[in-house]
Design an enzyme around this catalytic site. Structure first.
Site, PDB file in Angstrom:
ATOM      1  N   ASP A 188      57.324  37.621  83.883  1.00  0.00           N
ATOM      2  CA  ASP A 188      57.134  38.523  82.751  1.00  0.00           C
ATOM      3  C   ASP A 188      58.502  38.748  82.125  1.00  0.00           C
ATOM      4  O   ASP A 188      59.368  39.380  82.730  1.00  0.00           O
ATOM      5  CB  ASP A 188      56.537  39.852  83.200  1.00  0.00           C
ATOM      6  CG  ASP A 188      56.158  40.742  82.014  1.00  0.00           C
ATOM      7  OD1 ASP A 188      56.867  40.713  80.995  1.00  0.00           O
ATOM      8  OD2 ASP A 188      55.156  41.478  82.118  1.00  0.00           O
ATOM      9  N   ARG A 249      42.833  36.543  78.717  1.00  0.00           N
ATOM     10  CA  ARG A 249      42.227  36.079  77.467  1.00  0.00           C
ATOM     11  C   ARG A 249      42.304  34.555  77.406  1.00  0.00           C
ATOM     12  O   ARG A 249      43.273  33.945  77.854  1.00  0.00           O
ATOM     13  CB  ARG A 249      42.937  36.680  76.240  1.00  0.00           C
ATOM     14  CG  ARG A 249      42.582  38.134  75.971  1.00  0.00           C
ATOM     15  CD  ARG A 249      41.131  38.292  75.548  1.00  0.00           C
ATOM     16  NE  ARG A 249      40.779  39.674  75.222  1.00  0.00           N
ATOM     17  CZ  ARG A 249      40.269  40.537  76.080  1.00  0.00           C
ATOM     18  NH1 ARG A 249      40.097  40.178  77.349  1.00  0.00           N
ATOM     19  NH2 ARG A 249      39.940  41.754  75.692  1.00  0.00           N
ATOM     20  N   ASP A 272      37.067  33.727  83.687  1.00  0.00           N
ATOM     21  CA  ASP A 272      36.186  34.778  83.188  1.00  0.00           C
ATOM     22  C   ASP A 272      36.239  34.890  81.666  1.00  0.00           C
ATOM     23  O   ASP A 272      35.412  35.576  81.070  1.00  0.00           O
ATOM     24  CB  ASP A 272      36.566  36.122  83.814  1.00  0.00           C
ATOM     25  CG  ASP A 272      35.568  37.220  83.475  1.00  0.00           C
ATOM     26  OD1 ASP A 272      34.368  37.046  83.778  1.00  0.00           O
ATOM     27  OD2 ASP A 272      35.972  38.253  82.909  1.00  0.00           O
ATOM     28  N   GLU A 277      34.134  32.373  72.874  1.00  0.00           N
ATOM     29  CA  GLU A 277      33.093  32.928  73.733  1.00  0.00           C
ATOM     30  C   GLU A 277      31.807  33.145  72.946  1.00  0.00           C
ATOM     31  O   GLU A 277      31.851  33.728  71.861  1.00  0.00           O
ATOM     32  CB  GLU A 277      33.571  34.243  74.356  1.00  0.00           C
ATOM     33  CG  GLU A 277      34.721  34.050  75.330  1.00  0.00           C
ATOM     34  CD  GLU A 277      35.114  35.327  76.064  1.00  0.00           C
ATOM     35  OE1 GLU A 277      34.407  36.354  75.916  1.00  0.00           O
ATOM     36  OE2 GLU A 277      36.107  35.300  76.797  1.00  0.00           O
ATOM     37  N   HIS A 296      32.829  36.787  81.100  1.00  0.00           N
ATOM     38  CA  HIS A 296      33.656  37.916  80.658  1.00  0.00           C
ATOM     39  C   HIS A 296      33.118  39.234  81.221  1.00  0.00           C
ATOM     40  O   HIS A 296      32.805  40.175  80.478  1.00  0.00           O
ATOM     41  CB  HIS A 296      33.703  37.971  79.128  1.00  0.00           C
ATOM     42  CG  HIS A 296      34.905  38.711  78.604  1.00  0.00           C
ATOM     43  ND1 HIS A 296      35.558  38.361  77.451  1.00  0.00           N
ATOM     44  CD2 HIS A 296      35.573  39.790  79.080  1.00  0.00           C
ATOM     45  CE1 HIS A 296      36.565  39.191  77.227  1.00  0.00           C
ATOM     46  NE2 HIS A 296      36.596  40.078  78.223  1.00  0.00           N
ATOM     47  N   ILE A 297      33.058  39.304  82.546  1.00  0.00           N
ATOM     48  CA  ILE A 297      32.492  40.477  83.205  1.00  0.00           C
ATOM     49  C   ILE A 297      33.522  41.226  84.055  1.00  0.00           C
ATOM     50  O   ILE A 297      33.173  42.191  84.736  1.00  0.00           O
ATOM     51  CB  ILE A 297      31.294  40.092  84.103  1.00  0.00           C
ATOM     52  CG1 ILE A 297      31.707  39.054  85.154  1.00  0.00           C
ATOM     53  CG2 ILE A 297      30.133  39.593  83.248  1.00  0.00           C
ATOM     54  CD1 ILE A 297      30.637  38.762  86.187  1.00  0.00           C
TER      55      ILE A 297
END
Length: 338
Positions: A188, A249, A272, A277, A296-297
């Site tokens: 990061d 994402r 995910d 989407e 996407h859960i």
């Protein structure tokens, strides 16, 4: 509080039901004058009506975009508490005006992040143990297949790489502290060495993380800076047998490059989120044997949604009680926000 503040609740009836527990909504009503549209959707016209002379507002998924007219009818607006994640689409047009008026903005990314981190950890453990594949083999009448057992691994002495010391990334680090890992690597560019030390992780380069980790979990924000940050140049660095997890994402990953790497069979992926989407029906991520694809859960889809409503109401209550706000959004780093 000498006078009860007026709070505009700018969410649909369905979102209120899904995301705000009755006791939390009652608590909001106890310390403020609440105006709520009881509507299946919040139109711009309804928002304009509810915002008149509001001291604060609670927003969420489906709240219309703010503009100068909306802010104009609420000259004493002091706080916007967003019971969801990103505030960028909603406040894009008025961010400078919000800064000028010193309106406090908070969001619920921390609450959502808890659920995402928990989901990520679950996927990590199930995939390391090859539970998904053993499940299919037992359906075929097989038991403890030797070749499949060879592919399984444990958290013990493993190196976990986390891309992005975001709220999700930091909560995942906290959860991982319960395991006897070899180390946790973090990439990061905005994480200082001092903060890395406090988190108990090693700050490193993306290349080093990709080549050294047994499991790589992506938790960076989706920005212009991070678009396709994961691509063929660093995917090829992954160890044979390594696991790649994306609960962030889809746009952060060059999906075509990931699919090509997965086709080699060298690595496994838990996905995910996808770049579009839902993914097309012929997208190889749906059928590749070394992919676990979920729709996407990871975030707020069940009880965790009630946490975001509580989170927003907590922030409003703190603000009007002149207590410290815990989750204020820093609008000065707009380009770094997801």
């Amino acid at each position: 509080m000498s006078q009860r503040p007026k709070i505009a609740v700018l969410v649909s009836s369905q979102m209120k039901k899904d995301c705000i527990a009755d006791e939390d909504f009652q608590r909001l009503k106890n310390f403020s004058e609440v105006v709520f549209g009881e509507s299946s959707s919040v139109t711009y016209e309804l928002m304009l009506k509810l915002m008149k002379d509001a001291d604060g507002c609670l927003t969420g998924w489906g709240t219309p975009q703010f503009d100068k007219q909306i802010l104009g009818v609420a000259p004493q607006l002091k706080i916007i508490a967003h019971a969801a994640g990103t505030i960028k689409p909603m406040l894009e047009k008025v961010r400078e005006e919000i800064k000028r008026r010193k309106i406090v903005v908070t969001n619920a990314t921390t609450s959502l992040g808890i659920g995402v981190a928990e989901f990520t950890l679950g996927m990590m453990l199930m995939t390391m143990k090859r539970a998904w594949w053993f499940k299919e083999l037992t359906k075929e009448g097989k038991w403890q297949e030797k070749e499949e057992r060879k592919k399984s691994c444990d958290p013990y002495n493993a190196t976990i790489g986390i891309i992005g010391a975001s709220k999700v990334g930091r909560h995942l680090i906290k959860l991982l502290k319960q395991f006897d890992l070899k180390k946790i690597l973090v990439f990061d560019p905005y994480l200082s060495k001092e903060d890395a030390s406090k988190l108990g992780v090693e700050k490193t380069s993306l290349e080093e993380l990709m080549s050294s980790s047994d499991v790589i979990s992506l938790h960076a924000p989706s920005t212009q800076e991070t678009k396709w940050m994961i691509n063929k140049n660093n995917l090829k660095l992954m160890k044979d047998g390594a696991i790649f997890i994306n609960t962030a994402r889809g746009a952060i990953v060059n999906e075509k490059d990931l699919i090509e790497e997965l086709k080699t069979g060298r690595i496994t992926a838990c996905i995910d989120v996808t770049d579009t989407e839902p993914p097309s029906l012929d997208n190889p991520l749906r059928t590749l044997p070394n992919v676990v694809l979920t729709p996407h859960i990871a975030g707020g889809i069940a009880q965790n949604r009630l946490r975001v409503g509580k989170h927003a109401i907590d922030e409003i209550e703190r603000f009007f009680n002149k207590e410290k706000i815990l989750y204020q959004v820093n609008l000065d780093i707009w380009d770094q926000l997801a």
